[in-house]
Enzyme design. Structure first.
Site, PDB file in Angstrom:
ATOM      1  CB  SER A  24     -32.180  -3.302  24.255  1.00  0.00           C
ATOM      2  OG  SER A  24     -33.430  -3.952  24.310  1.00  0.00           O
ATOM      3  CE1 TYR A  43     -30.331  -6.688  20.458  1.00  0.00           C
ATOM      4  CE2 TYR A  43     -31.946  -6.831  22.227  1.00  0.00           C
ATOM      5  CZ  TYR A  43     -31.343  -6.113  21.211  1.00  0.00           C
ATOM      6  OH  TYR A  43     -31.754  -4.836  20.948  1.00  0.00           O
TER       7      TYR A  43
HETATM    8  P1  NAP Z   1     -32.115  -2.542  12.061  1.00  0.00           P
HETATM    9  O1  NAP Z   1     -33.292  -1.823  11.538  1.00  0.00           O
HETATM   10  O2  NAP Z   1     -32.014  -4.033  11.898  1.00  0.00           O
HETATM   11  O3  NAP Z   1     -30.782  -1.848  11.456  1.00  0.00           O
HETATM   12  C1  NAP Z   1     -29.533  -2.364  11.830  1.00  0.00           C
HETATM   13  C2  NAP Z   1     -28.462  -1.419  11.357  1.00  0.00           C
HETATM   14  O4  NAP Z   1     -27.203  -1.873  11.862  1.00  0.00           O
HETATM   15  C3  NAP Z   1     -28.336  -1.395   9.840  1.00  0.00           C
HETATM   16  O5  NAP Z   1     -27.980  -0.084   9.474  1.00  0.00           O
HETATM   17  C4  NAP Z   1     -27.193  -2.376   9.574  1.00  0.00           C
HETATM   18  O6  NAP Z   1     -26.484  -2.093   8.365  1.00  0.00           O
HETATM   19  C5  NAP Z   1     -26.311  -2.083  10.774  1.00  0.00           C
HETATM   20  N1  NAP Z   1     -25.399  -3.172  11.124  1.00  0.00           N
HETATM   21  C6  NAP Z   1     -25.685  -4.455  11.436  1.00  0.00           C
HETATM   22  N2  NAP Z   1     -24.560  -5.130  11.716  1.00  0.00           N
HETATM   23  C7  NAP Z   1     -23.529  -4.244  11.554  1.00  0.00           C
HETATM   24  C8  NAP Z   1     -22.127  -4.357  11.681  1.00  0.00           C
HETATM   25  N3  NAP Z   1     -21.529  -5.505  12.014  1.00  0.00           N
HETATM   26  N4  NAP Z   1     -21.386  -3.254  11.442  1.00  0.00           N
HETATM   27  C9  NAP Z   1     -21.953  -2.072  11.075  1.00  0.00           C
HETATM   28  N5  NAP Z   1     -23.293  -1.920  10.948  1.00  0.00           N
HETATM   29  C10 NAP Z   1     -24.060  -2.996  11.186  1.00  0.00           C
HETATM   30  O7  NAP Z   1     -31.913  -2.301  13.637  1.00  0.00           O
HETATM   31  P2  NAP Z   1     -32.625  -1.263  14.652  1.00  0.00           P
HETATM   32  O8  NAP Z   1     -33.859  -1.899  15.153  1.00  0.00           O
HETATM   33  O9  NAP Z   1     -32.664   0.099  14.090  1.00  0.00           O
HETATM   34  O10 NAP Z   1     -31.579  -1.341  15.855  1.00  0.00           O
HETATM   35  C11 NAP Z   1     -30.612  -0.333  16.091  1.00  0.00           C
HETATM   36  C12 NAP Z   1     -30.121  -0.490  17.518  1.00  0.00           C
HETATM   37  O11 NAP Z   1     -31.230  -0.346  18.414  1.00  0.00           O
HETATM   38  C13 NAP Z   1     -29.511  -1.859  17.805  1.00  0.00           C
HETATM   39  O12 NAP Z   1     -28.403  -1.729  18.661  1.00  0.00           O
HETATM   40  C14 NAP Z   1     -30.632  -2.591  18.518  1.00  0.00           C
HETATM   41  O13 NAP Z   1     -30.159  -3.598  19.375  1.00  0.00           O
HETATM   42  C15 NAP Z   1     -31.266  -1.444  19.288  1.00  0.00           C
HETATM   43  N6  NAP Z   1     -32.632  -1.704  19.723  1.00  0.00           N
HETATM   44  C16 NAP Z   1     -33.619  -1.935  18.803  1.00  0.00           C
HETATM   45  C17 NAP Z   1     -34.907  -2.201  19.257  1.00  0.00           C
HETATM   46  C18 NAP Z   1     -36.049  -2.482  18.325  1.00  0.00           C
HETATM   47  O14 NAP Z   1     -37.100  -2.951  18.773  1.00  0.00           O
HETATM   48  N7  NAP Z   1     -35.914  -2.186  17.030  1.00  0.00           N
HETATM   49  C19 NAP Z   1     -35.171  -2.222  20.636  1.00  0.00           C
HETATM   50  C20 NAP Z   1     -34.144  -1.980  21.518  1.00  0.00           C
HETATM   51  C21 NAP Z   1     -32.872  -1.707  21.058  1.00  0.00           C
HETATM   52  P3  NAP Z   1     -26.939  -2.707   6.931  1.00  0.00           P
HETATM   53  O15 NAP Z   1     -28.168  -1.922   6.508  1.00  0.00           O
HETATM   54  O16 NAP Z   1     -25.763  -2.486   6.045  1.00  0.00           O
HETATM   55  O17 NAP Z   1     -27.261  -4.160   7.170  1.00  0.00           O
END
Ligand code: NAP
Length: 247
Positions: free
Chosen positions: A142, A156
């Protein structure tokens, strides 16, 4: 046909990456931790897009689960060529002074230990000197790793700093064994993660302050992930790729 495992692929960025992989005809292991309905929706979308999908339940912070999810995907697909270490979480916005130990442990366990266990498992299976066929590991970090996320999520942000270091180090460890390792650093992207941190409208609010004038979409990050998985990025390893709208 490539054989890919994506952690946290039931929703958000992981789901978008799974569907884009499928549009290339690749097989995708769709890992999730609790939301089975969302995982099955992703698998249906993967199949509709032309790929093969397999939902795999498992907690990335649990070593036994991680080994089992890699075994399951490799057995079903006949090996793996690519792994996207994507699962990650935030907790509600807070200053460090007010963060409980349990919160810090949970964030570090999922985001750091989880990423390292998944990358380690990939590093045990993909390299040529371990009987693998080579491949690509894409870590989802991130921009928080360089902004520090003050007043919101310094926990985070630090966990993503560890992911950056993993990409830099593991990229060098595996470069001679046919495996490339890179990290993608998204800015603010419209997914459920903001609601899970207590502010569903956060992406839209921050999006207005981003030079490009908006938050990103998961599909815009998926494009970079698929490029890094593909042979088109064959000379890139040990690198950090920012997709943050100029932030
Ligand atoms: P999200 O929409 O909240 O989805 C999270 C995903 O991770 C879901 O599929 C969830 O599964 C899974 N998950 C959570 N805890 C887990 C665990 N302990 N073991 C296995 N799976 C797990 O998140 P996102 O925004 O797509 O984020 C994905 C990645 O991008 C993350 O690493 C996040 O830090 C990074 N990121 C996101 C942003 C942003 O603004 N969105 C920005 C920078 C980086 P369930 O559906 O079963 O709960």
């Amino acid at each position: 046909m490539k054989k890919i495992l994506i952690t946290g692929a039931s929703r958000g960025i992981g789901r978008a990456a799974a569907i884009l992989c499928a549009s290339r005809g690749w097989a995708v292991g769709v890992n999730y931790v609790g939301n089975e309905a969302a995982a099955l929706e992703t698998v249906a979308a993967v199949q509709e897009a032309g790929g093969r999908g397999l939902a795999i339940k498992g907690d990335v912070a649990c070593e036994r689960d991680v080994i089992a999810m890699f075994d399951r995907a490799a057995d079903a697909f006949g090996g793996l060529d690519g792994v996207v270490v994507n699962a990650g979480i935030v907790a509600p916005a807070s200053k460090l002074a007010d963060m409980a130990e349990a919160r810090l442990r949970h964030i570090f366990e999922v985001n750091i230990l989880g990423a390292y266990l998944c990358a380690r498992e990939a590093a045990r299976r993909l390299p040529l000197d371990r009987g693998g066929q080579g491949g690509s590991i894409v870590l989802i970090s991130s921009v928080a790793s360089r902004t520090g996320s003050p007043f919101e999520y310094v926990d985070y942000a630090g966990s993503k700093g560890a992911v950056d270091s993993l990409a830099l180090g593991l990229g060098k460890e595996l470069a001679g064994q046919g495996v490339r390792v890179n990290a993608v650093r998204p800015g603010v992207i419209e997914t459920d993660i903001h609601a899970s941190g207590g502010e569903p409208g956060r992406a839209q609010r921050i999006g207005l302050t981003v030079p490009i004038g908006r938050a990103g979409q998961p599909q815009e990050i998926a494009e970079a992930i698929v490029w890094l998985l593909s042979d088109a990025s064959s000379y890139m390893t040990g690198s950090l790729l920012d997709l943050a709208g100029g932030r």
